[in-house]
Design a protein around this motif. Sequence first.
Motif, short mmCIF file in Angstrom:
data_model
loop_
_atom_site.label_atom_id
_atom_site.label_comp_id
_atom_site.label_asym_id
_atom_site.label_seq_id
_atom_site.Cartn_x
_atom_site.Cartn_y
_atom_site.Cartn_z
N GLY A 268 15.24 12.44 -6.80
CA GLY A 268 15.20 11.08 -6.28
C GLY A 268 14.69 10.10 -7.32
O GLY A 268 14.93 10.24 -8.52
N SER A 269 13.93 9.14 -6.88
CA SER A 269 13.50 8.06 -7.76
C SER A 269 12.10 7.59 -7.37
O SER A 269 11.73 7.58 -6.20
CB SER A 269 14.49 6.88 -7.67
OG SER A 269 14.11 5.82 -8.49
N VAL A 270 11.34 7.20 -8.38
CA VAL A 270 10.05 6.54 -8.17
C VAL A 270 10.31 5.04 -8.15
O VAL A 270 10.81 4.48 -9.14
CB VAL A 270 9.04 6.91 -9.27
CG1 VAL A 270 7.76 6.10 -9.08
CG2 VAL A 270 8.74 8.40 -9.24
N GLU A 271 10.03 4.39 -7.04
CA GLU A 271 10.31 2.96 -6.88
C GLU A 271 9.01 2.17 -7.00
O GLU A 271 8.11 2.27 -6.18
CB GLU A 271 10.95 2.70 -5.51
CG GLU A 271 12.24 3.47 -5.27
CD GLU A 271 13.42 2.88 -6.03
OE1 GLU A 271 13.42 1.65 -6.25
OE2 GLU A 271 14.32 3.65 -6.41
N MET A 272 8.92 1.38 -8.07
CA MET A 272 7.76 0.52 -8.29
C MET A 272 8.17 -0.91 -7.93
O MET A 272 9.04 -1.49 -8.58
CB MET A 272 7.30 0.60 -9.74
CG MET A 272 6.05 -0.19 -10.06
SD MET A 272 5.54 0.04 -11.79
CE MET A 272 3.96 -0.81 -11.80
N VAL B 14 4.06 1.78 -5.13
CA VAL B 14 4.88 2.83 -5.73
C VAL B 14 5.26 3.80 -4.62
O VAL B 14 4.39 4.30 -3.89
CB VAL B 14 4.13 3.58 -6.85
CG1 VAL B 14 5.01 4.66 -7.44
CG2 VAL B 14 3.67 2.61 -7.93
N ARG B 15 6.55 4.06 -4.48
CA ARG B 15 7.04 4.91 -3.41
C ARG B 15 8.06 5.90 -3.98
O ARG B 15 8.88 5.54 -4.83
CB ARG B 15 7.71 4.06 -2.33
CG ARG B 15 8.28 4.86 -1.17
CD ARG B 15 9.20 3.98 -0.31
NE ARG B 15 8.48 2.84 0.24
CZ ARG B 15 7.94 2.83 1.46
NH1 ARG B 15 8.03 3.90 2.24
NH2 ARG B 15 7.32 1.77 1.89
N LEU B 16 8.00 7.14 -3.54
CA LEU B 16 9.01 8.13 -3.91
C LEU B 16 10.13 8.09 -2.89
O LEU B 16 9.90 8.17 -1.68
CB LEU B 16 8.41 9.54 -3.98
CG LEU B 16 7.85 9.93 -5.35
CD1 LEU B 16 6.57 9.18 -5.64
CD2 LEU B 16 7.60 11.42 -5.43
N MET B 17 11.36 7.99 -3.38
CA MET B 17 12.52 7.92 -2.52
C MET B 17 13.41 9.15 -2.73
O MET B 17 13.55 9.63 -3.86
CB MET B 17 13.32 6.66 -2.81
CG MET B 17 12.54 5.36 -2.61
SD MET B 17 12.05 5.11 -0.88
CE MET B 17 13.65 4.89 -0.11
#
Length: 247
Positions: free
Chosen positions: A200-204, A217-220
């Motif tokens: 997935g992606s780390v969304e900052m 910061v959220r992991l998607m």
Amino acid sequence: MQEILGRHVLKRDMEERTILLGSNKVVFGSEGTAFRYRRYDGSALVSDSLIVTDSRETHLGIFPNPPTRVPREVAKNVYIKFKSPVIVDHKSVAVLYSKIPIEIGVYRQHKDEELLIDVFSLTPPRYALYGTPEAGVVCRYVEADAATEESALEVKQYEEARVRIRITNDINNVIRVSRIIIPIDDVVLEHRNDDAWVPGSVEMQLDSAFGKDVVSVRLMDTRVKRIDKTSAKKTEDTLIFSMDGGY
């Protein structure tokens, strides 16, 4: 050559097998009507398990794990300090690739469940405090490069995992990002050909409220806990970190 990361089949009367990982020597095989797992660090025996089963074969899983258990469960987040700061224009998005340290977890696997029997790291862990001494958070710390191309990033097998980071700057200023805190507790890392990465992606996300920058910061698209564990799965809602101490 068989991959080290993945599931290994142990059969009754099999010859003892040895795997070398840095200074660690992993040895497993059958022992009478049971199976034995051992790990040596140099010449010292540091982990020893006897696996007892009625079956003539069993399974041992060796997987990349988040860096949260060695030498003990101190931190649930990874603190990446970029070796070079990342400059992001206002009202824009930047996609980067970086890396985090990993640990090696060894699991006894049986049908739809598994049990962690050993975990170790090939590099000494480093820690840093994010925030103030009174209210800060202890994190697993790493200094790492940031690259805009995935292929430009050199990742060490069995020591590091690649991570994709998407920075969304919704404020009206150009920003300098020198660090990011990633919630990583119980995240299931992916692997192929003994390479590891955070799925997935780390969304900052950077925004503003009442004149103050708000950074989350959220992991998607990231799973937590292995799907064949018997304990309850956590939701992605827990994989959020608010960077109140700056970026």
